[in-house]
Design an enzyme around this catalytic site. Structure first.
Site, PDB file in Angstrom:
ATOM      1  N   ASP A  81      28.765  38.922  51.990  1.00 47.58           N
ATOM      2  CA  ASP A  81      29.952  39.298  51.226  1.00 47.58           C
ATOM      3  C   ASP A  81      30.458  40.662  51.676  1.00 47.58           C
ATOM      4  OD1 ASP A  81      31.911  38.969  49.340  1.00 47.58           O
ATOM      5  OD2 ASP A  81      30.566  38.833  47.626  1.00 47.58           O
ATOM      6  N   HIS A 135      37.834  29.630  50.403  1.00 49.40           N
ATOM      7  CA  HIS A 135      37.843  30.808  49.538  1.00 49.40           C
ATOM      8  C   HIS A 135      38.515  32.007  50.210  1.00 49.40           C
ATOM      9  CE1 HIS A 135      36.583  33.939  46.803  1.00 49.40           C
ATOM     10  NE2 HIS A 135      35.861  34.514  47.746  1.00 49.40           N
TER      11      HIS A 135
END
Length: 512
Positions: free
Chosen positions: A224, A366
């Site tokens: 991330d 995403h």
């Protein structure tokens, strides 16, 4: 008798009348921040000073958590209500103000405290403190609070929300970051001792970077924090593909923020907090059950590809737009390449049509939903960019959960992401991204009904959750093939909007 370095400094400060020795916090020899290779590096202290001077930013007055991103080893979010306004204000201007960690201090190991402390207030918190011009911060979402935004954000009611967010007014949040739980616990005790009965605990959430080679990865397993923007006045050397945001996209009253604000709010930021429960075994089962069948790939490679196409990156962090069939860990660790893409592929010329071709990255992925890059017909601008500063929470998946392919009902085993986003305007930052892009089945525009973001998107408008949603583009051999998702992999547990004020404002007007 020889003086230690710290006792010498403390004595000198007292002698000069600049500080009380008892208030001096010991410093560190190792950082409380992580720095996984795929994530963009923070600027060095000298680089940050140079950039800030050029842009007119005061990094000594900006709370440290706002610009550093997803870099903390451990972090506690302590949500509180104010029960004795006079006492709290008195302590805020002294004990708490003196403990709050600035950006300058946080990015330099030599000046980092044992535990970094930041503080932010909800709109009800500011009004409780008697801040007369709180409404003049001019953010309607902040003023109304996140509870009022539940349906707008796609939450299926508030039945899954933490009670403190759904039923009690949260006035503020303390953010405590360090490298050990003991350090955080000690600092919280110090703060609670100082504030005494002037506050009451409403909720707490302890986060931590995942262990070992999973450091920097969220609980589904994906690296991330790679696509963070670079902020002018802080990041002197942006990485290729990194969006360069005006400081006013994140900080109030700085270049790029054109909203009228009170003078004391300059360099503050709105903090959107969300506790997002992740149902990891269910996600893994779905990816396995719905694996694509690309010729030449093994079954496991097809499973991994399916997850990567839902996220837009492989677990290593390599973008599928540059590594469309197999993971590339070397690419993932190369910060000169791992964010340097636009989805457009001009090198393919007329053979690639960005409006229809999803060979590389699906429109529903995403990362495409949350930062569409060239998929949008207009150039990227300094809106819809947020500085994410969240951290995973909860334990690793147990053997029993993995075997059952189902998350435990034991609340102590809840895991997820303590989502934090900083921006100068909520409805052009977090709430815009979630509502207009992530939850919009017709975004990106002009591509038909592609579905919501398969990871955090929602079509819910009321309880009980797990609303069926259909997405396309996941199968690279058939872009139009619909895939039906019948359960939420991410469950909102609620949250709140806060204002993270400049450190100077903790004295005036917040404690006056």
């Amino acid at each position: 008798m020889k003086l230690t370095y710290l006792s010498f400094v403390a004595a000198l400060l007292v002698h000069q009348g600049l500080a009380n020795a008892s208030a001096l916090q010991p410093r560190r020899s190792s950082s409380i921040l992580i720095n996984p290779a795929p994530q963009p590096d923070l600027p060095s202290p000298s680089e940050a000073r140079t950039a800030a001077t050029s842009a007119g930013l005061n990094l000594d007055d900006i709370q440290g958590d706002i610009l550093v991103g997803m870099k903390k080893k451990r972090e506690l979010f302590f949500f509180f209500g104010i029960t004795d306004v006079a006492t709290f204000k008195s302590k805020l201007g002294t004990d708490i103000h003196d403990r709050v960690t600035s950006t300058t201090k946080l990015i330099d190991v030599a000046s980092q405290p044992v535990t970094a402390v930041n503080i932010a207030f909800s709109h009800s918190g500011l009004t409780t403190l008697g801040v007369a011009d709180a409404d003049q911060l001019n953010d309607d979402n902040f003023k109304a609070g996140q509870l009022a935004d539940a349906a707008f954000l796609g939450d299926p009611g508030t039945g899954n929300w933490v009670q403190g967010f759904a039923g009690t007014s949260v006035h503020g949040v303390l953010l405590l970051a360090s490298d050990t739980q003991a350090n955080i616990d000690d600092e919280l005790k110090n703060i609670q001792s100082a504030l005494g009965s002037s506050i009451t605990e409403i909720h707490r959430l302890q986060g931590a970077a995942r262990p070992g080679d999973q450091e920097g990865h969220e609980h589904f397993g994906y690296m991330d924090g790679i696509s963070q923007p670079a902020v002018e006045g802080f990041d002197k050397s942006p990485k290729p593909g990194q969006f360069v945001a005006k400081p006013g996209a994140i900080l109030l009253s700085e270049d790029g923020d054109n909203v009228a604000r009170p003078s004391w709010a300059k360099s503050g930021s709105f903090l959107a907090f969300r506790q997002l429960k992740q149902r990891v075994p269910e996600f893994n089962k779905f990816v396995s059950d719905h694996a694509v069948s690309v010729p030449g790939l093994t079954q496991q490679e097809n499973i991994d590809l399916t997850g990567a196409r839902m996220v837009g990156r492989w677990k290593s962090g390599a973008p599928i737009d540059l590594a469309p069939l197999r993971d590339d860990p070397v690419l993932a660790k190369d910060d000169q390449r791992n964010n340097n893409f636009t989805f457009a592929h001009p090198e393919l010329g007329s053979a690639f049509d960005l409006n229809t071709n999803q060979t590389f990255c699906p429109f529903t992925a995403h990362i495409a939903k949350s930062r569409p890059r060239a998929i949008l017909s207009t150039p990227e601008v300094s809106i819809a960019h947020i500085m994410r500063a969240g951290i995973p929470y909860g334990p690793e998946v147990t053997a029993d959960e993995a075997s059952a392919q189902k998350s435990s009902d034991d609340s102590s085993l809840e895991r997820g992401l303590a989502f934090v986003a900083y921006q100068s305007v909520l409805n052009t930052g977090f709430t815009f991204i979630q509502h207009t892009w992530v939850d919009n089945v017709n975004f990106p525009p002009g591509r038909g009904t592609v579905g919501v973001d398969p990871i955090i998107g929602s079509t819910n408008s009321g309880p009980p959750g797990d609303a069926q949603r259909t997405i396309t583009g996941i199968d690279p051999t058939n872009f139009q093939k619909p895939i039906v998702i019948n359960e939420d992999f991410v469950v909102s547990r609620g949250g709140e909007y806060f204002f993270s004020p400049p450190i100077s404002a903790l004295i005036t007007p917040l404690s006056k």
